[in-house]
Scaffold this motif. Sequence first.
Motif, mmCIF file in Angstrom:
data_model
loop_
_atom_site.group_PDB
_atom_site.id
_atom_site.type_symbol
_atom_site.label_atom_id
_atom_site.label_comp_id
_atom_site.label_asym_id
_atom_site.label_seq_id
_atom_site.Cartn_x
_atom_site.Cartn_y
_atom_site.Cartn_z
ATOM 1 N N GLY A 29 2.831 6.726 5.011
ATOM 2 C CA GLY A 29 3.957 7.408 4.378
ATOM 3 C C GLY A 29 3.560 7.936 3.013
ATOM 4 N N ARG A 30 3.676 9.249 2.827
ATOM 5 C CA ARG A 30 3.278 9.875 1.550
ATOM 6 C C ARG A 30 4.484 9.968 0.616
ATOM 7 N N ALA A 31 4.434 9.237 -0.498
ATOM 8 C CA ALA A 31 5.517 9.250 -1.491
ATOM 9 C C ALA A 31 5.308 10.332 -2.536
ATOM 10 N N GLY A 32 4.062 10.619 -2.887
ATOM 11 C CA GLY A 32 3.767 11.581 -3.955
ATOM 12 C C GLY A 32 4.486 12.907 -3.823
ATOM 13 N N PRO A 33 4.370 13.590 -2.674
ATOM 14 C CA PRO A 33 5.050 14.884 -2.527
ATOM 15 C C PRO A 33 6.575 14.782 -2.645
ATOM 16 N N LEU A 34 7.165 13.689 -2.120
ATOM 17 C CA LEU A 34 8.618 13.522 -2.216
ATOM 18 C C LEU A 34 9.077 13.403 -3.666
ATOM 19 N N LEU A 35 8.206 12.802 -4.488
ATOM 20 C CA LEU A 35 8.524 12.580 -5.898
ATOM 21 C C LEU A 35 8.168 13.779 -6.774
ATOM 22 N N GLY A 36 7.546 14.781 -6.188
ATOM 23 C CA GLY A 36 7.169 15.972 -6.953
ATOM 24 C C GLY A 36 5.901 15.795 -7.758
ATOM 25 N N LEU A 37 5.090 14.782 -7.413
ATOM 26 C CA LEU A 37 3.841 14.544 -8.146
ATOM 27 C C LEU A 37 2.790 15.575 -7.749
ATOM 28 N N LYS A 38 2.127 16.141 -8.722
ATOM 29 C CA LYS A 38 1.095 17.169 -8.483
ATOM 30 C C LYS A 38 -0.318 16.637 -8.721
ATOM 31 N N LYS A 39 -0.488 15.691 -9.642
ATOM 32 C CA LYS A 39 -1.818 15.207 -10.012
ATOM 33 C C LYS A 39 -2.071 13.754 -9.624
ATOM 34 N N LEU A 40 -1.047 13.107 -9.039
ATOM 35 C CA LEU A 40 -1.156 11.702 -8.668
ATOM 36 C C LEU A 40 -0.676 11.528 -7.241
ATOM 37 N N GLY A 41 -1.543 10.980 -6.395
ATOM 38 C CA GLY A 41 -1.166 10.692 -5.023
ATOM 39 C C GLY A 41 -0.641 9.272 -4.909
ATOM 40 N N CYS A 42 0.339 9.078 -4.032
ATOM 41 C CA CYS A 42 0.888 7.745 -3.786
ATOM 42 C C CYS A 42 1.318 7.692 -2.325
ATOM 43 N N SER A 43 0.692 6.785 -1.569
ATOM 44 C CA SER A 43 0.999 6.644 -0.147
ATOM 45 C C SER A 43 1.158 5.181 0.209
ATOM 46 N N LEU A 44 2.027 4.913 1.176
ATOM 47 C CA LEU A 44 2.172 3.588 1.745
ATOM 48 C C LEU A 44 1.346 3.543 3.026
ATOM 49 N N ASN A 103 -7.003 -5.849 7.872
ATOM 50 C CA ASN A 103 -5.942 -6.831 8.032
ATOM 51 C C ASN A 103 -6.474 -7.982 8.875
ATOM 52 N N THR A 104 -6.829 -9.080 8.214
ATOM 53 C CA THR A 104 -7.292 -10.284 8.908
ATOM 54 C C THR A 104 -6.166 -11.308 9.020
ATOM 55 N N GLY A 105 -4.960 -10.942 8.579
ATOM 56 C CA GLY A 105 -3.814 -11.851 8.622
ATOM 57 C C GLY A 105 -3.088 -11.785 9.952
ATOM 58 N N THR A 106 -1.926 -12.448 9.989
ATOM 59 C CA THR A 106 -1.135 -12.519 11.222
ATOM 60 C C THR A 106 0.103 -11.627 11.168
ATOM 61 N N SER A 107 0.340 -10.980 10.028
ATOM 62 C CA SER A 107 1.467 -10.055 9.899
ATOM 63 C C SER A 107 0.947 -8.723 9.359
ATOM 64 N N GLU A 108 1.821 -7.727 9.286
ATOM 65 C CA GLU A 108 1.416 -6.415 8.771
ATOM 66 C C GLU A 108 0.862 -6.532 7.349
ATOM 67 N N LEU A 109 -0.159 -5.745 7.078
ATOM 68 C CA LEU A 109 -0.682 -5.586 5.722
ATOM 69 C C LEU A 109 -0.122 -4.274 5.196
ATOM 70 N N ARG A 110 0.661 -4.352 4.117
ATOM 71 C CA ARG A 110 1.264 -3.159 3.514
ATOM 72 C C ARG A 110 0.664 -2.976 2.136
ATOM 73 N N TYR A 111 0.168 -1.751 1.878
ATOM 74 C CA TYR A 111 -0.359 -1.483 0.542
ATOM 75 C C TYR A 111 -0.052 -0.062 0.116
ATOM 76 N N LEU A 112 0.074 0.086 -1.197
ATOM 77 C CA LEU A 112 0.211 1.404 -1.799
ATOM 78 C C LEU A 112 -1.170 1.883 -2.199
ATOM 79 N N ALA A 113 -1.486 3.109 -1.854
ATOM 80 C CA ALA A 113 -2.739 3.747 -2.254
ATOM 81 C C ALA A 113 -2.385 4.818 -3.289
ATOM 82 N N LEU A 114 -2.896 4.642 -4.491
ATOM 83 C CA LEU A 114 -2.681 5.607 -5.569
ATOM 84 C C LEU A 114 -4.011 6.289 -5.850
ATOM 85 N N SER A 115 -3.967 7.606 -6.069
ATOM 86 C CA SER A 115 -5.212 8.325 -6.352
ATOM 87 C C SER A 115 -4.913 9.538 -7.211
ATOM 88 N N ASP A 116 -5.947 9.969 -7.920
ATOM 89 C CA ASP A 116 -5.798 11.243 -8.610
ATOM 90 C C ASP A 116 -5.933 12.346 -7.558
#
Length: 166
Positions: A29-44, A103-116
């Motif tokens: 899920g890409r959050a950056g475009p929804l937030l109007g970010l141009k120089k910072l990427g943010c994805s779930l 993901n070596t666990g037993t449930s979903e691994l959720r992380y935010l990926a932030l990038s320039d």
Amino acid sequence: MSSPQRIVNIADLPLRDGGNGKGFQAKLGRAGPLLGLKKLGCSLTIVPPGKRAWPFHRHHVMDELFYIVSGSGEVRLDDRTLPVRAGDLIANPAGAEAHQLINTGTSELRYLALSDIETVDIIEYPDSGKVGMAAGVRGGDLSSASYKALGRVTPADYFDGEMGDS
């Protein structure tokens, strides 16, 4: 065109399937475009148990920062494998260690990926010996590049195959 939101809850992000349906699986899920970010990427990224979202890789232009929202797993950083859990921040500076979350666990691994956001990147894949390159990238989406290539590089002299003066 609608104006961007300034607040987005990650639980409300539109998700798309990623990976190859085998060892690489994720919901993205890409959050950056929804937030109007141009120089910072943010994805779930949501990775099921036993899977990984992306091959082991190293960006040579873009910095990445991962924040583990929930779950647990491991991160590969070059020849090291370290445990990760909710609350961890993982830095991946451009040109530093190759990296991969598993993901070596037993449930979903959720992380935010932030990038320039850059218009060019070179991505190295040490496990397979591939190199990816992209130029003319728009909005942080590598698929939008005006030039992209993925493969294995064969060394050549600078003038190899070029037409010379007669």
